[in-house]
Design a protein around this motif. Structure first.
Motif, mmCIF file in Angstrom:
data_model
loop_
_atom_site.group_PDB
_atom_site.id
_atom_site.type_symbol
_atom_site.label_atom_id
_atom_site.label_comp_id
_atom_site.label_asym_id
_atom_site.label_seq_id
_atom_site.Cartn_x
_atom_site.Cartn_y
_atom_site.Cartn_z
ATOM 1 N N TYR A 28 0.837 -1.200 0.000
ATOM 2 C CA TYR A 28 0.000 0.000 0.000
ATOM 3 C C TYR A 28 0.872 1.250 0.000
ATOM 4 O O TYR A 28 0.624 2.194 -0.745
ATOM 5 N N LYS A 29 1.897 1.257 0.834
ATOM 6 C CA LYS A 29 2.780 2.417 0.907
ATOM 7 C C LYS A 29 3.560 2.610 -0.395
ATOM 8 O O LYS A 29 3.764 3.734 -0.828
ATOM 9 N N GLN A 30 3.961 1.529 -1.038
ATOM 10 C CA GLN A 30 4.664 1.628 -2.320
ATOM 11 C C GLN A 30 3.739 2.195 -3.402
ATOM 12 O O GLN A 30 4.163 3.011 -4.221
ATOM 13 N N ASP A 31 2.493 1.752 -3.404
ATOM 14 C CA ASP A 31 1.534 2.176 -4.423
ATOM 15 C C ASP A 31 0.952 3.564 -4.159
ATOM 16 O O ASP A 31 0.362 4.160 -5.055
ATOM 17 N N ASN A 32 1.074 4.056 -2.933
ATOM 18 C CA ASN A 32 0.509 5.352 -2.536
ATOM 19 C C ASN A 32 1.553 6.178 -1.794
ATOM 20 O O ASN A 32 1.363 6.515 -0.621
ATOM 21 N N PRO A 33 2.645 6.536 -2.456
ATOM 22 C CA PRO A 33 3.744 7.205 -1.745
ATOM 23 C C PRO A 33 3.377 8.581 -1.178
ATOM 24 O O PRO A 33 4.004 9.022 -0.222
ATOM 25 N N ASP A 34 2.373 9.236 -1.736
ATOM 26 C CA ASP A 34 1.993 10.561 -1.245
ATOM 27 C C ASP A 34 0.909 10.510 -0.177
ATOM 28 O O ASP A 34 0.449 11.534 0.295
ATOM 29 N N SER A 35 0.518 9.313 0.197
ATOM 30 C CA SER A 35 -0.562 9.144 1.167
ATOM 31 C C SER A 35 -0.127 9.565 2.570
ATOM 32 O O SER A 35 1.039 9.463 2.939
ATOM 33 N N LEU A 36 -1.086 10.021 3.341
ATOM 34 C CA LEU A 36 -0.841 10.338 4.748
ATOM 35 C C LEU A 36 -1.082 9.107 5.614
ATOM 36 O O LEU A 36 -1.321 9.214 6.812
ATOM 37 N N PHE A 37 -0.996 7.937 5.006
ATOM 38 C CA PHE A 37 -1.351 6.690 5.681
ATOM 39 C C PHE A 37 -0.633 6.508 7.011
ATOM 40 O O PHE A 37 -1.253 6.208 8.017
ATOM 41 N N GLU A 38 0.661 6.668 7.024
ATOM 42 C CA GLU A 38 1.413 6.396 8.255
ATOM 43 C C GLU A 38 0.966 7.297 9.394
ATOM 44 O O GLU A 38 0.775 6.833 10.507
ATOM 45 N N GLU A 39 0.797 8.573 9.117
ATOM 46 C CA GLU A 39 0.328 9.513 10.141
ATOM 47 C C GLU A 39 -1.064 9.134 10.630
ATOM 48 O O GLU A 39 -1.326 9.072 11.821
ATOM 49 N N GLU A 40 -1.959 8.904 9.688
ATOM 50 C CA GLU A 40 -3.358 8.625 10.019
ATOM 51 C C GLU A 40 -3.535 7.268 10.674
ATOM 52 O O GLU A 40 -4.375 7.102 11.552
ATOM 53 N N ALA A 41 -2.789 6.269 10.242
ATOM 54 C CA ALA A 41 -2.949 4.914 10.777
ATOM 55 C C ALA A 41 -2.674 4.877 12.277
ATOM 56 O O ALA A 41 -3.271 4.084 12.996
ATOM 57 N N LYS A 43 -3.423 7.217 14.346
ATOM 58 C CA LYS A 43 -4.571 7.818 15.026
ATOM 59 C C LYS A 43 -5.860 7.049 14.777
ATOM 60 O O LYS A 43 -6.790 7.150 15.562
ATOM 61 N N ARG A 44 -5.920 6.324 13.650
ATOM 62 C CA ARG A 44 -7.169 5.676 13.240
ATOM 63 C C ARG A 44 -6.926 4.211 12.887
ATOM 64 O O ARG A 44 -6.673 3.867 11.735
ATOM 65 N N PRO A 45 -7.005 3.338 13.869
ATOM 66 C CA PRO A 45 -6.759 1.916 13.594
ATOM 67 C C PRO A 45 -7.778 1.295 12.639
ATOM 68 O O PRO A 45 -7.536 0.222 12.097
ATOM 69 N N ASP A 46 -8.901 1.971 12.383
ATOM 70 C CA ASP A 46 -9.902 1.431 11.462
ATOM 71 C C ASP A 46 -9.455 1.523 10.001
ATOM 72 O O ASP A 46 -10.140 1.032 9.111
#
Length: 65
Positions: A28-41, A43-46
């Motif tokens: 997911y991180k490779q396919d979405n390098p501009d995502s705020l995933f790490e920050e948000e994940a 705070k939001r385990p869902d």
């Protein structure tokens, strides 16, 4: 038994079939390098869901990427 790891926000989730949680997150991180995933994940385990199923599960929608 199959395993589905679902990552993302409502309406734009990506599903990974029969991958470990760690491998799914890595892809997911490779396919979405501009995502705020790490920050948000943190705070939001869902944002990451996992479940096992035999050969059927319910879904709101599905499409091919």
């Amino acid at each position: 038994m199959n395993k589905l790891v679902v990552i993302g926000w409502l309406g734009i989730k990506t599903c990974y079939l029969n991958l470990s949680r760690e491998d799914a997150i890595k892809r997911y991180k490779q396919d979405n390098p501009d995502s705020l995933f790490e920050e948000e994940a943190l705070k939001r385990p869902d944002l990451i869901q996992e479940f096992e199923f035999e050969d059927e599960f319910g879904a709101y929608d599905a499409w091919k990427s």
